[in-house]
Design a protein around this motif. Structure first.
Motif, short mmCIF file in Angstrom:
data_model
loop_
_atom_site.label_atom_id
_atom_site.label_comp_id
_atom_site.label_asym_id
_atom_site.label_seq_id
_atom_site.Cartn_x
_atom_site.Cartn_y
_atom_site.Cartn_z
N PHE A 103 -11.47 -5.18 -25.33
CA PHE A 103 -11.88 -5.11 -23.93
C PHE A 103 -10.73 -5.61 -23.06
N SER A 104 -10.75 -5.20 -21.81
CA SER A 104 -9.62 -5.47 -20.92
C SER A 104 -9.85 -6.73 -20.10
N ARG A 105 -8.76 -7.30 -19.61
CA ARG A 105 -8.86 -8.44 -18.71
C ARG A 105 -9.60 -8.05 -17.43
N LYS A 106 -9.40 -6.80 -16.99
CA LYS A 106 -10.07 -6.36 -15.77
C LYS A 106 -11.58 -6.38 -15.95
N GLU A 107 -12.05 -5.93 -17.11
CA GLU A 107 -13.49 -5.93 -17.37
C GLU A 107 -14.04 -7.36 -17.40
N ILE A 108 -13.32 -8.27 -18.07
CA ILE A 108 -13.77 -9.65 -18.15
C ILE A 108 -13.81 -10.28 -16.76
N THR A 109 -12.76 -10.04 -15.96
CA THR A 109 -12.72 -10.60 -14.61
C THR A 109 -13.87 -10.07 -13.76
N LEU A 110 -14.13 -8.78 -13.83
CA LEU A 110 -15.19 -8.18 -13.04
C LEU A 110 -16.56 -8.71 -13.45
N LEU A 111 -16.79 -8.85 -14.75
CA LEU A 111 -18.05 -9.42 -15.23
C LEU A 111 -18.22 -10.84 -14.73
N GLN A 112 -17.15 -11.62 -14.78
CA GLN A 112 -17.25 -13.01 -14.35
C GLN A 112 -17.56 -13.10 -12.86
N LEU A 113 -16.88 -12.29 -12.05
CA LEU A 113 -17.14 -12.29 -10.62
C LEU A 113 -18.57 -11.87 -10.31
N THR A 114 -19.07 -10.87 -11.04
CA THR A 114 -20.43 -10.39 -10.83
C THR A 114 -21.44 -11.47 -11.17
N ASN A 115 -21.22 -12.17 -12.27
CA ASN A 115 -22.14 -13.23 -12.66
C ASN A 115 -22.13 -14.38 -11.65
N GLU A 116 -20.95 -14.70 -11.14
CA GLU A 116 -20.86 -15.75 -10.12
C GLU A 116 -21.65 -15.36 -8.88
N TYR A 244 -5.99 -12.94 1.60
CA TYR A 244 -6.90 -11.83 1.43
C TYR A 244 -7.02 -11.52 -0.06
N GLU A 245 -8.19 -11.83 -0.61
CA GLU A 245 -8.44 -11.63 -2.04
C GLU A 245 -8.88 -10.20 -2.31
N TRP A 246 -9.01 -9.89 -3.58
CA TRP A 246 -9.51 -8.59 -4.02
C TRP A 246 -10.86 -8.33 -3.36
N VAL A 247 -11.04 -7.13 -2.85
CA VAL A 247 -12.22 -6.82 -2.06
C VAL A 247 -13.51 -6.97 -2.87
N VAL A 248 -13.47 -6.78 -4.19
CA VAL A 248 -14.68 -6.89 -5.01
C VAL A 248 -15.19 -8.33 -5.05
N ILE A 249 -14.30 -9.31 -4.89
CA ILE A 249 -14.73 -10.70 -4.87
C ILE A 249 -15.62 -10.94 -3.66
N ARG A 250 -15.26 -10.34 -2.53
CA ARG A 250 -16.04 -10.54 -1.31
C ARG A 250 -17.19 -9.56 -1.18
N HIS A 251 -17.06 -8.40 -1.84
CA HIS A 251 -18.11 -7.37 -1.75
C HIS A 251 -18.44 -6.86 -3.16
N ALA A 295 -26.19 -6.06 -16.96
CA ALA A 295 -24.74 -6.26 -16.79
C ALA A 295 -24.01 -6.06 -18.11
N ARG A 296 -23.72 -4.83 -18.43
CA ARG A 296 -22.95 -4.53 -19.65
C ARG A 296 -21.49 -4.32 -19.29
N HIS A 297 -21.19 -3.27 -18.59
CA HIS A 297 -19.86 -3.10 -18.03
C HIS A 297 -20.00 -2.25 -16.78
N PHE A 298 -18.97 -2.24 -15.98
CA PHE A 298 -19.11 -1.70 -14.64
C PHE A 298 -18.01 -0.70 -14.33
N ASN A 299 -18.32 0.19 -13.44
CA ASN A 299 -17.33 1.08 -12.85
C ASN A 299 -17.18 0.71 -11.38
#
Length: 369
Positions: A103-116, A244-251, A295-299
């Motif tokens: 699995f990719s770092r991007k996937e792990i980061t996105l999952l973590q942000l979503t859970n937060e 200005y952080e990655w837009v997914v963190i804020r949205h 929350a399995r994985h996201f697009n």
């Protein structure tokens, strides 16, 4: 929670067994770091994979039709890890680990942000506070034409905590190395992450924290291809300071579960005239996704939101979409800035600008220095 999501995706059978038998799934998964760093025998550590260990534990339990996992899953996993040498050789664990699709770092980061975000929406906002690590700059070695030592400390407070004890190391400056993109790449390749600083001829100061080695640009050949991770951010220091952080963190709603699409594909492949309404599920905003279930994985709804950094023979780019947060030409003399989909930032300075000085800083291990 994020580890549980990864277990659900990559070790589905084992995850289902744990969900069915554990009273508190989150409590079980909260120990995953100790399984690897504290409980694994020394001989198994070089090939350690906690997800592979979960697979092995579940396989042993099912093979023996064991009921012992019913009562105390957490303790049983710990006991299995400690005694793994009696049932699984290091070679077998290594084979199991490599059989799991990476699995990719991007996937792990996105999952973590979503859970937060999911926790925040439930009113759980307390996070482990970052240690107050003061960047101790050596006045004999720190010298920048763009930022003061105080401004560098401010930037250091924004970077991911694992780099907080590093020292800034000047890799490239147009004042010394000239205005050449080739020399820029020569001096910056091999370093990850890097800090890009720009002072314009109007005395504005802006920049970007870039997580990935610039050498990654070569994978795209002569075409511009984006790379980097969601930890990238852009900022300005003058005339006012703003990050200005990655837009997914804020949205987080910009990231969506692909569960609905998977169900639709399944229904289509079966070729049956079944009632599709029974398969369809309303898509939830990413912040509402429940760990271990949806929350399995996201697009990402738009690929523009993952355009972090890019470079080729005639430019370097930070942020993408309808515009770029930063665009610098091959002579490192002229640039553009504007709102982009990746960071949803306003222009960081005048929309078209001339570079006075450009610097790139690396992160040097403080112990090594």
């Amino acid at each position: 929670m994020t580890f549980g999501d990864l277990a659900n995706k990559y070790c589905t059978a084992a995850h289902k067994l744990i969900v069915a038998t554990a009273q508190d799934v989150l409590e079980v998964y909260s120990d995953w770091q100790r399984w690897v760093l504290g409980d694994l025998p020394f001989s198994h550590i070089p090939c350690s994979s906690s997800t592979a260990s979960i697979k092995q534990e579940a396989r042993q339990a099912r093979a023996a039709n064991s009921s012992r996992i019913q009562a105390k899953v957490r303790a049983d996993i710990q006991a299995f890890i400690k005694g793994i040498a009696s049932t699984v050789t290091p070679e077998k664990l290594l084979e199991k680990a490599f059989s799991i699709r990476l699995f990719s770092r991007k996937e792990i980061t996105l999952l973590q942000l979503t859970n937060e975000k999911s926790l925040q929406q439930k009113g759980i906002t307390v996070k482990q506070k970052r240690r107050n690590v003061q960047l101790a700059l050596n006045p004999d070695t720190f010298s920048s034409e763009i930022v003061s030592s105080k401004e560098m400390r401010d930037i250091w407070s924004w970077i991911p905590e694992r780099f907080a004890l590093c020292q800034p190391q000047l890799l490239f400056t147009t004042s010394t190395h000239g205005c050449s993109l080739n020399r820029f790449y020569q001096h910056c390749e091999g370093y990850e992450p890097t800090l890009l600083l720009i002072r314009t001829t109007d005395a504005d100061v802006c920049g970007a924290f870039l997580t990935t080695d610039w050498e990654e640009r070569k994978r795209g050949g002569n075409k511009v291809s984006f790379f980097g991770t969601g930890e990238c951010f852009v900022f300005r220091l003058k005339p006012e300071i703003e990050r200005y952080e990655w837009v997914v963190i804020r949205h987080p709603e910009l990231a969506s579960s692909i569960k609905t699409q998977e169900l639709e594909d399944t229904a289509s492949s079966e070729g049956q005239n079944a009632d599709n309404n029974s398969l369809e599920q309303p898509e939830k905003p990413a912040g509402d996704l429940s760990p271990f279930l949806s929350a399995r994985h996201f697009n990402l709804n738009s690929k523009n939101t993952s355009m972090f950094m890019a470079g080729n023979f005639d430019s370097i780019i930070v942020g993408g979409g309808e515009g770029n947060a930063l665009y610098i030409d091959s002579e490192l003399n002229h640039g553009r800035t504007g709102r982009c989909a990746t960071f949803d930032n306003p222009p960081l300075c005048a929309e078209t600008f001339q570079v006075s000085v450009l610097e790139v800083w690396g992160f040097q291990d403080a112990m090594a220095s």
